[in-house]
Design a protein around this motif. Structure first.
Motif, mmCIF file in Angstrom:
data_model
loop_
_atom_site.group_PDB
_atom_site.id
_atom_site.type_symbol
_atom_site.label_atom_id
_atom_site.label_comp_id
_atom_site.label_asym_id
_atom_site.label_seq_id
_atom_site.Cartn_x
_atom_site.Cartn_y
_atom_site.Cartn_z
ATOM 1 N N GLN A 1 -7.824 24.119 -9.739
ATOM 2 C CA GLN A 1 -8.890 24.939 -9.154
ATOM 3 C C GLN A 1 -8.999 24.771 -7.643
ATOM 4 O O GLN A 1 -9.744 25.498 -6.997
ATOM 5 C CB GLN A 1 -10.237 24.566 -9.786
ATOM 6 C CG GLN A 1 -10.302 24.825 -11.264
ATOM 7 C CD GLN A 1 -11.524 24.181 -11.898
ATOM 8 O OE1 GLN A 1 -11.981 23.121 -11.475
ATOM 9 N NE2 GLN A 1 -12.049 24.836 -12.923
ATOM 10 N N GLY B 1 -22.312 17.955 -9.049
ATOM 11 C CA GLY B 1 -21.762 19.134 -8.396
ATOM 12 C C GLY B 1 -22.406 19.385 -7.051
ATOM 13 O O GLY B 1 -23.308 18.661 -6.613
ATOM 14 N N ALA C 1 -14.705 17.712 -11.806
ATOM 15 C CA ALA C 1 -13.717 18.047 -12.840
ATOM 16 C C ALA C 1 -14.150 17.596 -14.229
ATOM 17 O O ALA C 1 -14.055 18.357 -15.195
ATOM 18 C CB ALA C 1 -12.369 17.418 -12.479
ATOM 19 N N GLN D 1 -17.337 19.731 -15.904
ATOM 20 C CA GLN D 1 -17.288 21.167 -16.153
ATOM 21 C C GLN D 1 -17.511 21.487 -17.616
ATOM 22 O O GLN D 1 -17.225 20.674 -18.495
ATOM 23 C CB GLN D 1 -15.970 21.739 -15.641
ATOM 24 C CG GLN D 1 -15.879 21.629 -14.126
ATOM 25 C CD GLN D 1 -14.602 22.218 -13.566
ATOM 26 O OE1 GLN D 1 -13.903 22.982 -14.216
ATOM 27 N NE2 GLN D 1 -14.299 21.860 -12.325
ATOM 28 N N VAL E 1 -12.938 19.041 -7.863
ATOM 29 C CA VAL E 1 -12.731 19.988 -8.955
ATOM 30 C C VAL E 1 -11.389 19.666 -9.602
ATOM 31 O O VAL E 1 -10.648 18.798 -9.129
ATOM 32 C CB VAL E 1 -12.778 21.451 -8.456
ATOM 33 C CG1 VAL E 1 -14.165 21.781 -7.895
ATOM 34 C CG2 VAL E 1 -11.695 21.737 -7.434
ATOM 35 N N ASN F 1 -18.951 23.740 -6.405
ATOM 36 C CA ASN F 1 -17.990 22.713 -6.800
ATOM 37 C C ASN F 1 -18.631 21.892 -7.923
ATOM 38 O O ASN F 1 -19.632 21.221 -7.683
ATOM 39 C CB ASN F 1 -17.677 21.751 -5.647
ATOM 40 C CG ASN F 1 -17.200 22.433 -4.398
ATOM 41 O OD1 ASN F 1 -17.887 23.283 -3.842
ATOM 42 N ND2 ASN F 1 -16.037 22.055 -3.914
#
Length: 155
Positions: free
Chosen positions: A29, A63, A91, A94, A25, A88
């Motif tokens: 975070q 994820g 990164a 997202q 992530v 999760n």
């Protein structure tokens, strides 16, 4: 936004394990969610309570999600709950709808099992997931687990 047609959840297998373990992530975070390796260790020692899956878009692992099933919330057998244990999203993946897809997929799995509510806990904080969960329809309760807030989504 990614279309749901390309998305699916898959069991953790030797073929996708390394991709799952490589998920990270955003640095800001990291306080809010354990790494996938920690989640898989918990799933290993609680196989009757954990439902771990990778989130796959076409052929890419983007994820990880893990539900908890029939967890004894009060350690006395009076309050068995199911819900979202971990989420999760990589990164750089997202904001593309993967988290929403995963939460909806967990909700569908819990409905299939006859569950009436999906519970989640989250760490409060500027980069925490509270706004995400509230936008999905979770209601923040007055309950806390350690320092985490508890939310519930009626199924």
């Amino acid at each position: 936004m990614t279309t749901a047609r390309a998305l699916r959840l898959e069991k953790i297998t030797p073929a996708n394990l390394e991709a799952a373990l490589a998920l990270r992530v955003r640095p800001e975070q990291e306080f809010a969610v354990d790494p996938v390796a920690h989640s898989l260790a918990e799933a290993y020692v609680r196989p009757d309570k954990a439902w771990p899956r990778v989130i796959v878009d076409a052929d890419r692992v983007v994820g990880f999600v893990m539900a908890f099933l029939g967890f004894d919330w009060r350690d006395d057998g009076t309050d068995l709950r199911s819900g979202l244990w971990r989420l999760n999203i990589a990164a750089d993946e997202q904001g593309k709808g993967y988290g929403r897809f995963a939460v909806n997929a967990v909700a569908e799995e819990l409905r299939r099992r006859g569950t009436k509510a999906l519970h989640v806990t989250w760490h409060p904080g500027e980069h925490g997931p509270e706004d995400f969960y509230l936008a999905l329809g979770f209601e923040k309760t007055a309950e806390k687990v350690d320092e985490e807030h508890v939310g519930v989504l009626r199924l």
